[in-house]
Design a protein around this motif. Structure first.
Motif, mmCIF file in Angstrom:
data_model
loop_
_atom_site.group_PDB
_atom_site.id
_atom_site.type_symbol
_atom_site.label_atom_id
_atom_site.label_comp_id
_atom_site.label_asym_id
_atom_site.label_seq_id
_atom_site.Cartn_x
_atom_site.Cartn_y
_atom_site.Cartn_z
ATOM 1 N N UNK A 259 0.717 -1.202 0.000
ATOM 2 C CA UNK A 259 0.079 0.002 0.086
ATOM 3 C C UNK A 259 0.869 1.215 0.034
ATOM 4 N N UNK A 260 2.028 1.289 0.523
ATOM 5 C CA UNK A 260 2.920 2.344 0.652
ATOM 6 C C UNK A 260 3.171 2.519 -0.933
ATOM 7 N N UNK A 261 3.588 2.069 -1.603
ATOM 8 C CA UNK A 261 4.028 2.186 -3.033
ATOM 9 C C UNK A 261 2.770 2.311 -3.893
ATOM 10 N N UNK A 262 1.562 1.623 -3.637
ATOM 11 C CA UNK A 262 0.696 1.499 -4.784
ATOM 12 C C UNK A 262 -0.827 2.011 -4.249
ATOM 13 N N UNK A 263 -0.875 2.599 -2.982
ATOM 14 C CA UNK A 263 -2.123 3.027 -2.568
ATOM 15 C C UNK A 263 -2.640 4.240 -3.372
ATOM 16 N N UNK A 264 -1.982 5.087 -4.117
ATOM 17 C CA UNK A 264 -2.601 6.243 -4.847
ATOM 18 C C UNK A 264 -3.384 5.509 -5.816
ATOM 19 N N UNK A 265 -3.290 4.605 -6.655
ATOM 20 C CA UNK A 265 -4.073 3.952 -7.810
ATOM 21 C C UNK A 265 -4.810 2.792 -7.451
ATOM 22 N N UNK A 266 -5.025 2.542 -6.112
ATOM 23 C CA UNK A 266 -5.659 1.506 -5.817
ATOM 24 C C UNK A 266 -6.701 1.980 -5.030
ATOM 25 N N UNK A 267 -7.949 1.055 -4.852
ATOM 26 C CA UNK A 267 -9.324 1.388 -3.837
ATOM 27 C C UNK A 267 -8.782 0.853 -2.686
ATOM 28 N N UNK A 268 -8.511 1.668 -1.517
ATOM 29 C CA UNK A 268 -8.092 1.159 -0.446
ATOM 30 C C UNK A 268 -9.114 0.625 0.425
ATOM 31 N N UNK A 269 -8.903 -0.326 1.297
ATOM 32 C CA UNK A 269 -9.751 -0.934 2.191
ATOM 33 C C UNK A 269 -9.301 -1.237 3.463
ATOM 34 N N UNK A 270 -10.209 -0.912 4.504
ATOM 35 C CA UNK A 270 -9.972 -1.645 5.834
ATOM 36 C C UNK A 270 -10.137 -3.139 5.632
#
Length: 463
Positions: free
Chosen positions: A400-411
């Protein structure tokens, strides 16, 4: 100190890990078959001369190979007593250290650090000492030694006592627990783990977050990290290998079979995991079930292709988890399935070619671990995707540290929000999905495995 009968120290680059680059199977006729492994370490070491890989014999075939003197140049396999190895590997590494770093304990009832734990910890010390002794025997003067992962956290300190001349590094492939959770360990054990790693000149981690957590533990418990330098190396996907391998004939065959299972015109939500407790497969399935419950427009139009490859099945809690994955998949299929639509296609037999086929087919990739050191699946899917893939990614994955900007983040604990994220991913416009995939693939391959290893080696040698 070094054994009188040790081979002449020669290796200038050494790697130590529980699993080595080769394993042996004992056939009924008594012959041995060797099987080569892959991965970043194998790739990285291929670029280095005067190297030695120290690893444990993991099964009967490996142990028999050691006893017969069968082996490969540059590999030293240790025939550690099977009971000692079981205590160290299953009893401590996988049932204590893994659980601590992945925050997996049901704390009202576990852990219980009693006399049995202390007995197993003694085996863990014996196992680590065997590695330290072998490395001391094999290393040339001033050699660089890269010790891998939570199985071998005591090795750097032990090796430092035996060979103060060596350059020693330790790399953690897991997350590192926050200090309050890490202090669940008995005080003396927590200190021993930290001092073990701090025997290294350099301790490295997959993300800044995990490195900072380690520093916090050292600061709180020991007063600091001493002379040990801390580094971060975010392991990336091997783009050249993946793209080449993903277009070989066996992958094309599996794509055709998967397309037939999915059915024409349907979208796919793909996940590829070991049935490891931290991978959060059950909540991912529950989120997919919630999607079908709450958004009936997806009935017959989407299939969840889930590969859950068995892991650590010698531990009861893992067997139970694997059974629960199957149960939830069956429940969703029984509730929503029709004569021509199977909502969940679940495969439990490990098949790398089939995994690559699924990567290529995926409209959505679901990567929702409770906690993960990195998670290479999140990096591999965008690299080999044929038409672009929306990534639903847990904010607790190192990736997530590298890919978070272009992913859909979830808890990862929020099933309802994950169901909403799956809907968002399924309805993402083609152009946006393709652009995000391109950026994800670029970030995912920034530090390919060979460079990842060589960067660590260079940093260690620089002092």
């Amino acid at each position: 100190m070094v054994s009188e009968h040790a081979p002449q120290p020669a290796a200038q680059v050494l790697v130590a890990s529980n699993r080595g680059p080769v394993s042996y199977a004992l056939n009924e006729d008594g012959s041995l078959d060797a099987k080569r492994g892959g991965g970043g370490l194998v790739s990285g070491l291929s670029a280095v001369d005067d190297k030695m890989w120290v690893c444990a014999a993991l099964g009967d075939g490996d142990r028999e190979a050691v006893r017969r003197g069968v082996g490969e140049p540059g590999v030293r396999m240790l025939d550690i007593d099977a009971d000692v190895h079981a205590d160290a590997y299953n009893g401590i590494a996988n049932s204590v250290l893994w659980f601590v770093h992945h925050l997996l304990y049901q704390t009202p009832v576990e852990p219980v650090f009693d006399a049995e734990f202390r007995r197993q910890w003694a085996s863990f010390e014996t196992y680590n000492r065997a590695f330290a002794q072998a490395l001391a025997e094999e290393a040339g003067e001033g050699a660089a030694v890269l010790v891998q992962d939570y199985h071998l956290v005591l090795v750097p300190g032990m090796l430092r006592e035996l060979r103060p001349d060596l350059r020693i590094g330790h790399f953690s492939h897991t997350p590192w627990a926050p200090v309050d959770y890490f202090r669940m360990l008995p005080d003396d054990i927590a200190e021993q783990v930290l001092r073990g790693i701090l025997g290294a000149d350099r301790a490295a981690f997959l993300t800044r977050r995990w490195a900072d957590a380690f520093i916090s533990c050292c600061t709180e418990i020991l007063g600091g990290t001493g002379h040990t330098r801390i580094g971060v190396h975010g392991l990336g996907a091997d783009a050249d290998f993946l793209r080449r391998r993903a277009h070989e004939p066996d992958v094309d065959e599996r794509m055709a079979a998967l397309r037939e299972q999915v059915g024409p015109g349907r979208k796919t939500i793909v996940r590829v995991d070991r049935t490891e407790l931290s991978k959060n497969i059950v909540r991912g399935m529950l989120a997919y079930g919630a999607l079908l419950d709450e958004r009936p427009e997806w009935h017959g139009r989407v299939v969840h292709v889930a590969f859950a490859y068995p892991s650590r099945q010698d531990l009861a809690v893992y067997r139970e988890y694997t059974a629960e994955v199957q149960r939830v998949a069956d429940e969703i299929n029984a509730k929503h399935g029709t004569a021509d639509w199977t909502p969940v296609v679940l495969h439990v037999k490990d098949d790398f070619a089939r995994s690559l086929a699924a990567y290529r087919l995926a409209d959505v990739a679901l990567v929702n671990p409770i906690r993960d050191g990195m998670n290479l699946v999140a990096k591999e899917v965008p690299v080999v995707s044929d038409h672009g893939c929306a990534l639903v990614l847990s904010r607790e994955a190192g990736a997530y540290e590298e890919l978070g900007d272009d992913a859909i983040a979830v808890n990862p604990y929020d099933v309802s929000a994950t169901a909403d994220a799956l809907h968002e991913a399924l309805t993402m416009a083609d152009g946006e999905r393709a652009e995000r995939t391109e950026r994800l693939a670029e970030a995912a391959t920034a530090l390919p495995p060979q460079q990842w290893f060589l960067d660590q080696l260079e940093a260690l040698r620089q002092g």
